[in-house]
Scaffold this motif. Sequence first.
Motif, short mmCIF file in Angstrom:
data_model
loop_
_atom_site.label_atom_id
_atom_site.label_comp_id
_atom_site.label_asym_id
_atom_site.label_seq_id
_atom_site.Cartn_x
_atom_site.Cartn_y
_atom_site.Cartn_z
N ALA A 92 0.83 -1.20 0.00
CA ALA A 92 0.00 0.00 0.00
C ALA A 92 0.86 1.25 0.00
O ALA A 92 0.42 2.31 -0.46
CB ALA A 92 -0.92 0.00 1.22
N ALA A 93 2.08 1.13 0.50
CA ALA A 93 3.03 2.26 0.49
C ALA A 93 4.43 1.70 0.66
O ALA A 93 4.64 0.62 1.21
CB ALA A 93 2.71 3.26 1.59
N PHE A 94 5.41 2.46 0.18
CA PHE A 94 6.82 2.10 0.30
C PHE A 94 7.64 3.38 0.32
O PHE A 94 7.32 4.36 -0.37
CB PHE A 94 7.28 1.23 -0.88
N ASP A 95 8.73 3.39 1.11
CA ASP A 95 9.74 4.44 1.00
C ASP A 95 11.01 3.99 1.71
O ASP A 95 11.07 2.88 2.26
CB ASP A 95 9.24 5.79 1.52
N LYS A 96 12.00 4.85 1.68
CA LYS A 96 13.23 4.65 2.44
C LYS A 96 13.28 5.74 3.50
O LYS A 96 13.15 6.92 3.19
CB LYS A 96 14.45 4.72 1.52
N SER A 97 13.49 5.34 4.73
CA SER A 97 13.44 6.30 5.83
C SER A 97 14.75 7.05 6.00
O SER A 97 15.79 6.67 5.45
CB SER A 97 13.12 5.57 7.14
N LYS A 98 14.70 8.09 6.77
CA LYS A 98 15.90 8.69 7.30
C LYS A 98 16.56 7.70 8.26
O LYS A 98 15.93 6.72 8.69
CB LYS A 98 15.56 9.98 8.06
N PRO A 99 17.81 7.92 8.65
CA PRO A 99 18.40 7.06 9.67
C PRO A 99 17.56 7.06 10.94
O PRO A 99 16.98 8.09 11.32
CB PRO A 99 19.77 7.70 9.92
N LEU A 100 17.47 5.92 11.58
CA LEU A 100 16.68 5.80 12.79
C LEU A 100 17.15 6.77 13.87
O LEU A 100 16.34 7.29 14.65
CB LEU A 100 16.72 4.36 13.30
N THR A 101 18.44 7.02 13.93
CA THR A 101 18.95 7.99 14.90
C THR A 101 18.31 9.36 14.68
O THR A 101 17.99 10.07 15.64
CB THR A 101 20.48 8.11 14.80
N GLN A 102 18.11 9.73 13.42
CA GLN A 102 17.49 11.02 13.13
C GLN A 102 15.99 11.00 13.41
O GLN A 102 15.44 11.96 13.97
CB GLN A 102 17.74 11.40 11.67
N LEU A 103 15.32 9.91 13.05
CA LEU A 103 13.89 9.81 13.35
C LEU A 103 13.64 9.89 14.86
O LEU A 103 12.68 10.53 15.30
CB LEU A 103 13.34 8.49 12.81
N ALA A 104 14.51 9.25 15.63
CA ALA A 104 14.35 9.28 17.08
C ALA A 104 14.55 10.70 17.62
O ALA A 104 13.83 11.15 18.52
CB ALA A 104 15.33 8.31 17.74
N ALA A 105 15.53 11.41 17.07
CA ALA A 105 15.81 12.76 17.54
C ALA A 105 14.68 13.72 17.20
O ALA A 105 14.41 14.68 17.93
CB ALA A 105 17.12 13.26 16.93
N GLU A 106 13.99 13.47 16.08
CA GLU A 106 12.91 14.34 15.65
C GLU A 106 11.58 14.02 16.31
O GLU A 106 10.62 14.79 16.19
CB GLU A 106 12.74 14.23 14.13
N GLN A 107 11.50 12.89 17.00
CA GLN A 107 10.23 12.44 17.55
C GLN A 107 9.75 13.37 18.65
O GLN A 107 10.46 13.66 19.61
CB GLN A 107 10.36 11.01 18.10
N ARG A 108 8.53 13.85 18.51
CA ARG A 108 7.88 14.61 19.57
C ARG A 108 7.18 13.65 20.50
O ARG A 108 7.09 12.46 20.25
CB ARG A 108 6.87 15.61 18.98
N ARG A 109 6.62 14.17 21.58
CA ARG A 109 5.89 13.34 22.52
C ARG A 109 4.78 12.59 21.78
O ARG A 109 4.00 13.17 21.04
CB ARG A 109 5.27 14.19 23.63
#
Length: 586
Positions: A59-76
């Motif tokens: 239904a969808a596909f992509d390539k993510s940013k590095p997990l370290t960056q996703l974690a840093a950007e995560q809000r509450r």
Amino acid sequence: MTMSKVSFPLGLPKRLRLLVCGVMIAVAPAAALSFTPGSAVGADPAAGVSARPTFTSPAAFDKSKPLTQLAAEQRRATEPRMRPERGAGADRADGSHAPDAALQSSVSTASIPGTIANFEGLNNDDNFAAFGFRVNPPDPIGDVGPNHYVEMVNLTFAVFSKSGTKLLGPVPTGALWSGFAVDECTDPSGDGMVLYDQIADRWILSQFTTRGIDYPDEPLNQFYNCVAVSTSGDPTGSYYRYAFSTGYNFPDYPKLSVWKDSYVITTREFGIEDPNIYGIGVYGLERSKMIEGLPNARSVGFLLRDGVVPLNLIGDGLLPADLDGRTKPKADAPIPIVGTQDDNYGYGAPFDALNIWELLVKWHSTPTASLTFKAQLPVAPFDSDFPCSPTSRDCLPQPGISDPNQYLDVLSYRQRPTWRLAYRNRGTYESMVTSQSVEAAPGQAGMRWYEIRRVGSTYSLYQQGTYAPADGVHRWMGSAAADRFGNIAMGYSVVDAVSVYPGIRYTGRLVGDPLGQLTLGEGTIVDGSGAQTTLNSRWGDYTSLNLDPVDDCTFWYLNEYYTAAGQAAGTNRWQTRIASFKLPGC
């Protein structure tokens, strides 16, 4: 996974409301249907199963940013949706206990080696920090790679070094899919899975979605299995992200495994649009394309639907074979998928047995797939229906706890083996090891374990046993596997009513030991020192025993426990522990 504070979602069908309340659903008796080994699923579309396997694209596909960056950007993180509980066990018909014919009631005097690594994993305070509340049960799951251990619980995950240093996390599970086109994947829904594919040196992380429970108020919200495959052997790096739809069937209790040409998912599915649907979903995912990060990786799905397939043949879940070791399955080898049945239960089983299905997928330009009921192996009689009261989840007493509403859920009444179905290709035969919780003696929980073998296309039960030393200690919620020499280990939870608080132990056997016996004594990963006091009684639905790919000898085990400090701090303060050990001679 069910939250400690349960509310009904809007639009939840009556059938699922009954499941939340712990009422068993009525089913057609198995005797009314004929279904013998060798029967292929999908021959009669009028009976409710697709005449052909259903192949779909993501239904969808992509390539993510590095997990370290996703974690840093995560809000509450936002509050997860309350989803339908899996339901409770059937009432025992007469309160009797049938003797376990494979009971091992003593602990060997041998001394099992102690742990090597032994460190704290995630805990429920991590959920409080991320969401402002705590959840129950944790459903701890993890796997080990050459340099890392990755753990996921409801509703966070983390990456550790193998010495116990936390390299990343805790991160809300939905953060892995931040910015993904299927926004439902970003919800902290739970029931996560973690796998390390050692053949490809890739990590696979998954969770289901729950937003479709709002149907019909939000009729466009279907359900998805959200699957992320790392782009390298670094679990903190980027991921190829996929969402595979299950339509309006809620894919509860997903179990994900590694096979030669496919990743396999099994689910326990409830119809939201059509509340008459219950069944076991079986899905194959096109592994080679997912490893390469191709957007056209395909999925194939089957639904083993109650009323078409006798309920005792599917029960409450099936486990797909999960590859251990570096020897791949033979070319075109069907994927074993295993369940259990108990004749002392309400699903119509005529005797106690292992039920074996085979999934065969060929990913040609025009792919083909079949799902076949292959074998039924009678086993030594066991009882899965534990005497619990006042509800079927209030089962195992704890020290200092006088209110039966705070007894722990044994989950033996679930007609399914517990994670994993650990598979090995040993050349002249294939071996699979799994386990389940049972009532080993009257009012005492124990661990039944099995080694299944396949030679060519023929299955046999090589050995079995029920580990329940007569010391008053309940042993349950285990996971079993074998090392490269064929030595078997099993980890599990322990508790009793007097002095054994919820803790974690392990045992094992050597390949040449007497069949059906765990001969190496018992080791302790951590002694609990406090009790769980939440009234919903839920214990984790699964734990995980895995093999280190570096030496294929070192077992890594993850489970939950409680401390006195946690109990003193309030309800629902579970913790998890990660530990490794080897058996002698490996």
